[in-house]
Design a protein around this motif. Structure first.
Motif, PDB file in Angstrom:
ATOM      1  N   LEU A 230     -12.122  33.029  18.185  1.00  0.00           N
ATOM      2  CA  LEU A 230     -12.400  34.211  17.049  1.00  0.00           C
ATOM      3  C   LEU A 230     -10.969  34.513  17.214  1.00  0.00           C
ATOM      4  CD1 LEU A 230     -13.837  37.328  19.506  1.00  0.00           C
ATOM      5  CD2 LEU A 230     -15.092  35.638  17.840  1.00  0.00           C
ATOM      6  N   HIS A 231      -9.595  34.012  17.162  1.00  0.00           N
ATOM      7  CA  HIS A 231      -8.641  33.792  16.878  1.00  0.00           C
ATOM      8  C   HIS A 231      -8.320  31.829  15.777  1.00  0.00           C
ATOM      9  CE1 HIS A 231      -3.843  33.339  16.264  1.00  0.00           C
ATOM     10  NE2 HIS A 231      -4.286  34.405  15.961  1.00  0.00           N
ATOM     11  N   ASP A 232      -8.803  31.706  16.112  1.00  0.00           N
ATOM     12  CA  ASP A 232      -8.854  29.989  15.847  1.00  0.00           C
ATOM     13  C   ASP A 232      -9.619  29.133  15.260  1.00  0.00           C
ATOM     14  OD1 ASP A 232      -6.158  30.441  16.896  1.00  0.00           O
ATOM     15  OD2 ASP A 232      -6.593  29.040  18.858  1.00  0.00           O
ATOM     16  N   GLU A 233     -10.958  29.327  15.406  1.00  0.00           N
ATOM     17  CA  GLU A 233     -12.436  29.060  15.389  1.00  0.00           C
ATOM     18  C   GLU A 233     -13.000  29.324  14.156  1.00  0.00           C
ATOM     19  OE1 GLU A 233     -11.427  25.742  18.724  1.00  0.00           O
ATOM     20  OE2 GLU A 233     -13.539  27.291  18.372  1.00  0.00           O
ATOM     21  N   ARG A 234     -13.624  31.015  15.076  1.00  0.00           N
ATOM     22  CA  ARG A 234     -14.384  31.312  13.944  1.00  0.00           C
ATOM     23  C   ARG A 234     -14.527  31.559  12.919  1.00  0.00           C
ATOM     24  NH1 ARG A 234     -17.918  35.696  12.931  1.00  0.00           N
ATOM     25  NH2 ARG A 234     -20.099  36.314  13.536  1.00  0.00           N
ATOM     26  N   PRO A 235     -15.488  30.732  11.591  1.00  0.00           N
ATOM     27  CA  PRO A 235     -14.830  31.392  10.468  1.00  0.00           C
ATOM     28  C   PRO A 235     -15.221  32.413   9.302  1.00  0.00           C
ATOM     29  CG  PRO A 235     -17.077  29.648  10.810  1.00  0.00           C
ATOM     30  CD  PRO A 235     -16.437  30.540  12.008  1.00  0.00           C
ATOM     31  N   PRO A 236     -14.414  32.866   8.879  1.00  0.00           N
ATOM     32  CA  PRO A 236     -14.248  34.072   8.758  1.00  0.00           C
ATOM     33  C   PRO A 236     -14.460  34.350   7.610  1.00  0.00           C
ATOM     34  CG  PRO A 236     -12.063  32.514   7.498  1.00  0.00           C
ATOM     35  CD  PRO A 236     -12.559  32.040   8.672  1.00  0.00           C
ATOM     36  N   ASP A 237     -15.723  33.835   7.062  1.00  0.00           N
ATOM     37  CA  ASP A 237     -16.659  33.762   6.029  1.00  0.00           C
ATOM     38  C   ASP A 237     -17.912  33.880   6.731  1.00  0.00           C
ATOM     39  OD1 ASP A 237     -16.844  31.764   5.981  1.00  0.00           O
ATOM     40  OD2 ASP A 237     -17.233  30.987   4.390  1.00  0.00           O
ATOM     41  N   ALA A 238     -18.266  33.702   7.837  1.00  0.00           N
ATOM     42  CA  ALA A 238     -19.381  34.134   8.406  1.00  0.00           C
ATOM     43  C   ALA A 238     -20.439  35.848   8.412  1.00  0.00           C
ATOM     44  CB  ALA A 238     -18.855  33.954  10.434  1.00  0.00           C
ATOM     45  N   ARG A 239     -21.327  35.490   8.035  1.00  0.00           N
ATOM     46  CA  ARG A 239     -22.076  36.686   7.521  1.00  0.00           C
ATOM     47  C   ARG A 239     -22.513  37.898   8.507  1.00  0.00           C
ATOM     48  NH1 ARG A 239     -20.984  38.232   2.436  1.00  0.00           N
ATOM     49  NH2 ARG A 239     -20.299  36.663   0.862  1.00  0.00           N
ATOM     50  N   THR A 240     -23.176  37.096   9.932  1.00  0.00           N
ATOM     51  CA  THR A 240     -23.769  37.438  11.239  1.00  0.00           C
ATOM     52  C   THR A 240     -22.866  38.263  11.966  1.00  0.00           C
ATOM     53  OG1 THR A 240     -25.118  37.131  13.091  1.00  0.00           O
ATOM     54  CG2 THR A 240     -23.110  35.488  11.488  1.00  0.00           C
ATOM     55  N   VAL A 246     -21.930  28.676  14.317  1.00  0.00           N
ATOM     56  CA  VAL A 246     -22.034  27.010  13.467  1.00  0.00           C
ATOM     57  C   VAL A 246     -20.522  26.683  13.037  1.00  0.00           C
ATOM     58  CG1 VAL A 246     -22.473  25.237  12.422  1.00  0.00           C
ATOM     59  CG2 VAL A 246     -24.439  26.580  13.054  1.00  0.00           C
ATOM     60  N   LEU A 247     -19.835  26.095  13.446  1.00  0.00           N
ATOM     61  CA  LEU A 247     -17.964  25.664  12.509  1.00  0.00           C
ATOM     62  C   LEU A 247     -18.321  24.613  11.927  1.00  0.00           C
ATOM     63  CD1 LEU A 247     -15.970  25.427  16.207  1.00  0.00           C
ATOM     64  CD2 LEU A 247     -16.461  27.571  15.245  1.00  0.00           C
ATOM     65  N   LYS A 248     -19.249  24.092  11.538  1.00  0.00           N
ATOM     66  CA  LYS A 248     -19.267  22.963  10.467  1.00  0.00           C
ATOM     67  C   LYS A 248     -20.284  22.814  10.007  1.00  0.00           C
ATOM     68  CE  LYS A 248     -15.646  20.044  12.775  1.00  0.00           C
ATOM     69  NZ  LYS A 248     -14.347  19.219  13.104  1.00  0.00           N
ATOM     70  N   ARG A 251     -25.000  24.848   7.449  1.00  0.00           N
ATOM     71  CA  ARG A 251     -25.062  25.734   8.083  1.00  0.00           C
ATOM     72  C   ARG A 251     -23.884  26.381   8.814  1.00  0.00           C
ATOM     73  NH1 ARG A 251     -27.698  26.236  12.774  1.00  0.00           N
ATOM     74  NH2 ARG A 251     -28.155  28.223  12.432  1.00  0.00           N
ATOM     75  N   ARG A 252     -22.450  26.607   8.014  1.00  0.00           N
ATOM     76  CA  ARG A 252     -20.901  26.577   9.034  1.00  0.00           C
ATOM     77  C   ARG A 252     -21.365  28.149   9.149  1.00  0.00           C
ATOM     78  NH1 ARG A 252     -15.878  28.325   6.754  1.00  0.00           N
ATOM     79  NH2 ARG A 252     -14.682  27.719   7.694  1.00  0.00           N
ATOM     80  N   GLY A 253     -21.184  28.758   9.679  1.00  0.00           N
ATOM     81  CA  GLY A 253     -21.211  30.986   9.871  1.00  0.00           C
ATOM     82  C   GLY A 253     -22.980  31.518  10.334  1.00  0.00           C
ATOM     83  N   GLN A 254     -23.154  30.719  10.482  1.00  0.00           N
ATOM     84  CA  GLN A 254     -24.644  30.611  10.681  1.00  0.00           C
ATOM     85  C   GLN A 254     -24.091  30.981  12.517  1.00  0.00           C
ATOM     86  OE1 GLN A 254     -27.567  28.897   8.672  1.00  0.00           O
ATOM     87  NE2 GLN A 254     -26.804  28.848   6.337  1.00  0.00           N
TER      88      GLN A 254
END
Length: 353
Positions: A230-240, A246-248, A251-254
């Motif tokens: 959560l601190h280093d990898e999860r995309p900050p713009d994920a809307r879920t 998904v990291l890359k 579908r990044r952030g889904q």
């Protein structure tokens, strides 16, 4: 009817997945299943019904018990080709039984509707035997005998190699949720932020099998990996609010899919040089180790989310170390009792001589 069965996968704007086979009554049943079952169950039912009608080639309301037996023979395949693992042929008995269950569910639905020509479920509940007395169920042989098999588990060394082969904190957190907390694949992917109880070191499983909810403890190793993700990898713009995304890529952030998790695990398994390590085997490994460590069977049942204690009893057979310890203690007591009886008889003989 010319295109039936043609399986079509539809995704709504809200992300809900639905399936169509091109026949009104069957599609209505799939809508009914979608409203009461998990997505994985819906997908399995859709594929099972497609397989059935592809073999039978009839209108659903014209299917008879004879058609069901023809389908059963087709699924068993070429009897001259035998699997070494279970001496069977064709599809596994478990898969055939599941497909028959899906077909039976469809016709139970059609009978319950009361507005179709179907008044009797064409899938027999079993074959009557010559056994006398007892209940109807005890005198009925199943159409498909499903052997009781023990699930495979990973050795401690194999589990460590698998975790070490994972490339991201996200992947480690997902694997540790199964390996240390006994979660199912769908339960890992269904985790939401509201389900993670960091202070109590617990996870609320709200998307469990059969819609059952439970709260289970999880080891610190899982929360350490989760925090790093959560601190280093999860995309900050994920809307879920799903925890694992998904990291890359496009579908990044889904939310991560089941296929995505399987692909991650397959890559780690190959890098670790393991012959087998599926999501369900990770769960079995966790529950087996808990039983080996002395966790009560009822507690293992709660951790696993089993409705019946019979589903949990398999871990009595898997926990070889625990079983060996129980046997050793019992045999020592038997030996002690035998020795005590022998000493008593010797004393009695000495007194009489």
């Amino acid at each position: 009817m010319s295109s039936f069965p043609c399986l079509v996968r539809l995704v709504s704007g809200s992300g809900q997945v639905r399936y169509r086979l091109g026949e009104r009554l069957v599609d209505r049943y799939l809508e009914f299943v979608a409203g009461r079952c998990r997505p994985d169950t819906l997908r399995a039912v859709a594929f099972d019904l497609k397989a059935f009608f592809a073999v039978i080639g009839k209108d659903p309301v014209e299917v008879t018990a004879a058609d069901v037996f023809e389908f059963l023979a087709d699924q068993r395949g070429d009897r001259t080709v035998i699997r070494l693992a279970d001496r069977g042929s064709g599809l596994s008995a478990r898969t055939i039984a599941r497909r028959l269950s899906s077909v039976s569910g469809l016709y139970a639905y059609l009978v319950a509707r009361g507005d179709t020509p179907v008044v009797v479920n064409p899938v027999p509940r079993g074959l009557m035997t010559r056994r006398q007395g007892g209940s109807v169920r005890s005198r009925t042989a199943p159409l498909v005998r499903v052997p009781r098999t023990l699930p495979r588990v990973l050795s401690p060394a194999g589990a460590d190699r698998l975790v070490a082969a994972l490339r991201t904190h996200r992947d480690r957190a997902m694997v540790l949720a199964m390996l240390l907390a006994g979660l199912r694949r769908c339960e890992v992917l269904g985790l939401r932020f509201a389900d993670v109880q960091v202070a109590d070191r617990r996870l609320a499983v709200t998307e469990g099998k059969g819609g059952h909810h439970r709260v289970v403890p999880a080891a610190n190793r899982f929360f350490d990996a989760l925090g790093a993700y959560l601190h280093d990898e999860r995309p900050p713009d994920a809307r879920t609010d799903r925890v694992f995304v998904v990291l890359k890529g496009p579908r990044r952030g889904q939310p991560l899919s089941a296929e995505g998790l399987d692909e991650i695990l397959a890559g780690a398994r190959n890098r670790a040089g393991l012959e087998h390590a599926t999501c369900h085997e990770l769960r079995h490994t966790c529950l087996t180790r808990l039983r080996e460590a002395g966790m009560a069977l009822e507690a293992v049942r709660s951790q696993a989310g089993h409705r019946s204690i019979e589903s949990t009893r398999v871990y009595l057979h898997l926990a070889n170390d625990w079983l060996a310890g129980q046997y050793l203690r019992a045999s020592q007591l038997i030996d002690a009792d035998t020795a005590a009886v022998g000493q008593m008889l010797a004393i009695q003989e000495a007194a009489l001589s």
